[in-house]
Motif scaffolding. Structure first.
Motif, short mmCIF file in Angstrom:
data_model
loop_
_atom_site.label_atom_id
_atom_site.label_comp_id
_atom_site.label_asym_id
_atom_site.label_seq_id
_atom_site.Cartn_x
_atom_site.Cartn_y
_atom_site.Cartn_z
N LEU A 336 0.83 -1.33 0.02
CA LEU A 336 -0.14 -0.01 0.05
C LEU A 336 1.08 1.22 -0.12
CD1 LEU A 336 -2.66 1.29 0.16
CD2 LEU A 336 -2.55 1.26 2.43
N LEU A 340 1.24 4.17 -2.92
CA LEU A 340 1.03 5.53 -2.69
C LEU A 340 1.99 6.33 -3.28
CD1 LEU A 340 -0.71 7.74 -1.45
CD2 LEU A 340 0.34 7.20 0.87
N THR A 343 2.04 6.49 -6.90
CA THR A 343 1.09 7.43 -7.27
C THR A 343 1.40 8.64 -7.08
OG1 THR A 343 -0.70 5.81 -6.76
CG2 THR A 343 -1.37 7.84 -7.01
N THR A 511 -0.04 1.52 -8.84
CA THR A 511 -0.49 2.65 -8.09
C THR A 511 -1.80 2.48 -7.38
OG1 THR A 511 -1.93 3.16 -10.15
CG2 THR A 511 0.61 3.89 -10.24
N LEU A 512 -2.22 3.36 -6.80
CA LEU A 512 -3.36 3.16 -5.80
C LEU A 512 -4.50 2.59 -6.73
CD1 LEU A 512 -3.61 6.32 -3.63
CD2 LEU A 512 -2.95 4.03 -3.29
N ARG A 515 -3.93 -0.96 -7.75
CA ARG A 515 -4.05 -1.78 -6.55
C ARG A 515 -5.57 -2.18 -6.13
NH1 ARG A 515 -1.26 -3.53 -1.94
NH2 ARG A 515 -2.39 -3.65 -0.14
N ALA A 531 -6.78 1.81 -0.27
CA ALA A 531 -6.37 2.27 -1.58
C ALA A 531 -7.42 2.99 -2.14
CB ALA A 531 -5.97 1.23 -2.51
N LEU A 534 -7.99 6.24 -0.40
CA LEU A 534 -7.02 7.26 -0.83
C LEU A 534 -7.34 7.80 -2.00
CD1 LEU A 534 -3.90 5.26 0.51
CD2 LEU A 534 -4.92 7.26 1.49
N VAL A 535 -7.96 7.19 -2.77
CA VAL A 535 -8.10 7.60 -4.20
C VAL A 535 -9.25 8.67 -4.36
CG1 VAL A 535 -8.99 7.11 -6.79
CG2 VAL A 535 -7.27 5.78 -5.48
#
Length: 552
Positions: A336, A340, A343, A511-512, A515, A531, A534-535
């Motif tokens: 993760l 991140l 990304t 990348t996020l 993933r 993830a 976070l996006v």
């Protein structure tokens, strides 16, 4: 897109070459090269499978794509137009916060919404579980429930994710109209429906058409949603023909169909505007006086606005938060932090390169004169209309050939094998982001240049400033806010981009977005939830930027 151009120097030959023009032409060539590459590969395939595609899968891909587009167009137009009309013309409970909360689904990638909807509606999901517990059903044979992974499900998810395009443009169109127009209509006896059908809808028709066109472009470009729902579209055809069948020529031919479909959408959108022109009849714009909705209908208006907000934002966030809380160890899962970091690095560098290239190109073309601008500047917008999968194909095939020749040359000269220096790194991915989102940066930068008074750069040049000095001393300080905003918006779009990332990322490089896609495809949604959150958190940056400019 409004163009503002000023001649900063005395008249000069139309195509005089200086230090700026070659760089501008190079940037334009980089942005346009993938599209040319697609058509070249399609017209000169190693193995021509076009007849086979026409006889087998292409009609199904095209038919499914058209049905998907029609469904998304109807549903997103209904939700976006209806919500925009209600919040711009009426007062009802929750109207103030709903007017900007209706933009929140822009922060949610459609593929995340797809994972959330399937998880919520699936047999083991909370809805069916609650129904079985309530009515005493013991198996799926005891009751009927619609299949979530289906074409209607994909239409629903994409409509919830994309209606804000229609909502944003339609609301802006109605806000820009004078309230006197509606007062006259009411005086002539127009009721609520008559006001909408005879006054509001014709005034906002160009904006609604533009919003629907944007939603349909995103629909054609989508891969994560349709893949998860098992819907075979033209974009999934590019993936399967290229990756599964190993035929780049066939994939390019399907990509050519996608590009032609996008061009048709743009043409229909412009034709939909027709020759209609609406002008203000007075110098003072009288704001619209919103009407109070009385009785039970006011709660109906609230419910109608809550529905798209709940489906497009509340449901995905709630599902992902629930999974993240059920498995908090997911925040410490291996990979993760690396996803991140990847990304942030590739998205940040791509955003800097994209906005920097847009600044250079727009300024250089303004220096060169308006004749070049008229034909070159609009062409660079085509990358934004092209799906990520199409751009990835147009970039990877020629870059791979260059990469191998470059590696062979280094090996023959030095005896050292450098490996794949372009496609074996994140460079190709960053280049794809730049081409894909160059139109966003270019539009923002061009508008920012247009807001600077021509007298200021003229004064700087008359005092001996060079073109570069004028850009640094006059333009950039005045455009700082617009440049920072475009940087953030491009960065957010890079974070959310899935098809190009899947195709162009180096081996074992996540990348996020990739993933989330990989883990959700393996039904490991609890591991994908951090993830995904976070996006979505990054996506909220763009929504806040838009909301700040649209608050009323």
């Amino acid at each position: 897109m409004t163009e503002h151009f000023s001649q900063l120097d005395p008249p000069r030959p139309r195509f005089r070459m200086d230090l700026w023009t070659p760089g501008a032409l190079l940037i334009a060539a980089i942005v346009l090269a993938p599209i040319g590459s697609i058509f070249w590969i399609a017209l000169t395939p190693t193995e021509n499978i076009w007849p086979h595609l026409m006889a087998t899968v292409l009609p199904r891909y095209l038919g499914t794509t058209l049905v998907l587009m029609l469904g998304v167009a109807a549903l997103s137009a209904a939700m976006g137009t209806g919500a925009a009309w209600l919040v711009s013309q009426y007062r009802f409970p929750g109207r103030n916060w709903l007017s900007w909360a209706l933009l929140f689904p822009l922060a949610i990638p459609a593929y995340v919404g797809a994972y959330a909807l399937v998880d919520f509606l699936d047999y083991a999901g909370p809805l069916q579980t609650a129904l079985r517990n309530t009515f005493g059903w013991t198996s799926a044979r005891d009751y009927w429930f619609p299949q979530a992974r289906s074409l209607p499900g994909a239409i629903l998810v994409l409509s919830f994710a994309l209606y804000p395009y229609v909502y944003l443009l339609a609301r802006a169109a109605w806000r820009e109209q004078s309230g006197a127009t509606y007062e006259v209509a009411r005086a002539l006896g127009c009721g609520p429906w008559g006001m909408f059908l005879r006054v509001g809808l014709p005034l906002a028709r160009p904006a609604i058409a533009a919003g629907v066109a944007l939603a349909l472009m995103e629909t054609v470009a989508d891969y994560g949603t349709v893949y998860h729902f098992g819907v075979q579209t033209l974009t999934t055809g590019v993936f399967s023909t290229w990756l599964n069948a190993g035929n780049a020529g066939g994939a390019a031919q399907i990509s050519g169909v996608i590009l032609l479909l996008i061009l048709l959408l743009v043409g229909l959108e412009r034709a939909g505007r027709g020759g209609a022109r609406f002008h203000q009849t007075s110098r003072a714009l009288r704001p619209v006086q919103r009407q109070q909705i009385l009785g039970a209908r006011r709660w109906l208006a609230t419910a109608l606005c809550l529905l798209p907000f709940a489906g497009g934002f509340v449901l995905p966030v709630a599902v992902m938060l629930a999974h993240a809380m059920q498995a908090p160890d997911g925040w410490l899962a291996p990979g993760l932090v690396e996803a991140l970091r990847n990304t942030l690095v590739v998205g940040g560098l791509a955003a800097l390169a994209t906005v920097g290239a847009a600044l250079y190109l727009v300024y250089a073309l303004r220096l060169a004169g308006s004749a070049m601008v008229r034909w070159l500047l609009p062409l660079t917008l085509i990358g934004y209309a092209a799906p990520g999968a199409v751009l990835a194909l147009g970039l990877l095939v020629p870059l791979a050939a260059v990469d191998h020749r470059l590696a062979d040359a280094v090996l023959s000269l030095t005896g050292w094998d450098p490996g794949l220096m372009i496609t074996g790194t994140a460079f190709a991915l960053g280049l794809a982001y730049m081409v894909r989102f160059f139109g966003i940066a270019q539009g923002a930068v061009d508008a920012a240049f247009g807001r600077v008074s021509p007298s200021l750069p003229m004064a700087a040049r008359s005092l001996g400033r060079t073109a570069g000095g004028t850009l640094g001393a006059v333009y950039l300080p005045l455009m700082k806010s617009s440049v920072v905003t475009s940087l953030l918006v491009v960065f957010v779009d890079c974070v959310k981009e899935l098809p190009a990332t899947l195709l162009l990322r180096p081996f074992n490089y996540n990348t996020l977005s990739t993933r989330v896609f990989e883990l959700a495809s393996l039904e490991r949604l609890s591991e994908a939830a951090p993830a995904a959150l976070l996006v979505m958190a990054v996506g909220m940056i763009a929504v806040v930027i838009v909301a700040r400019g649209e608050r009323d």
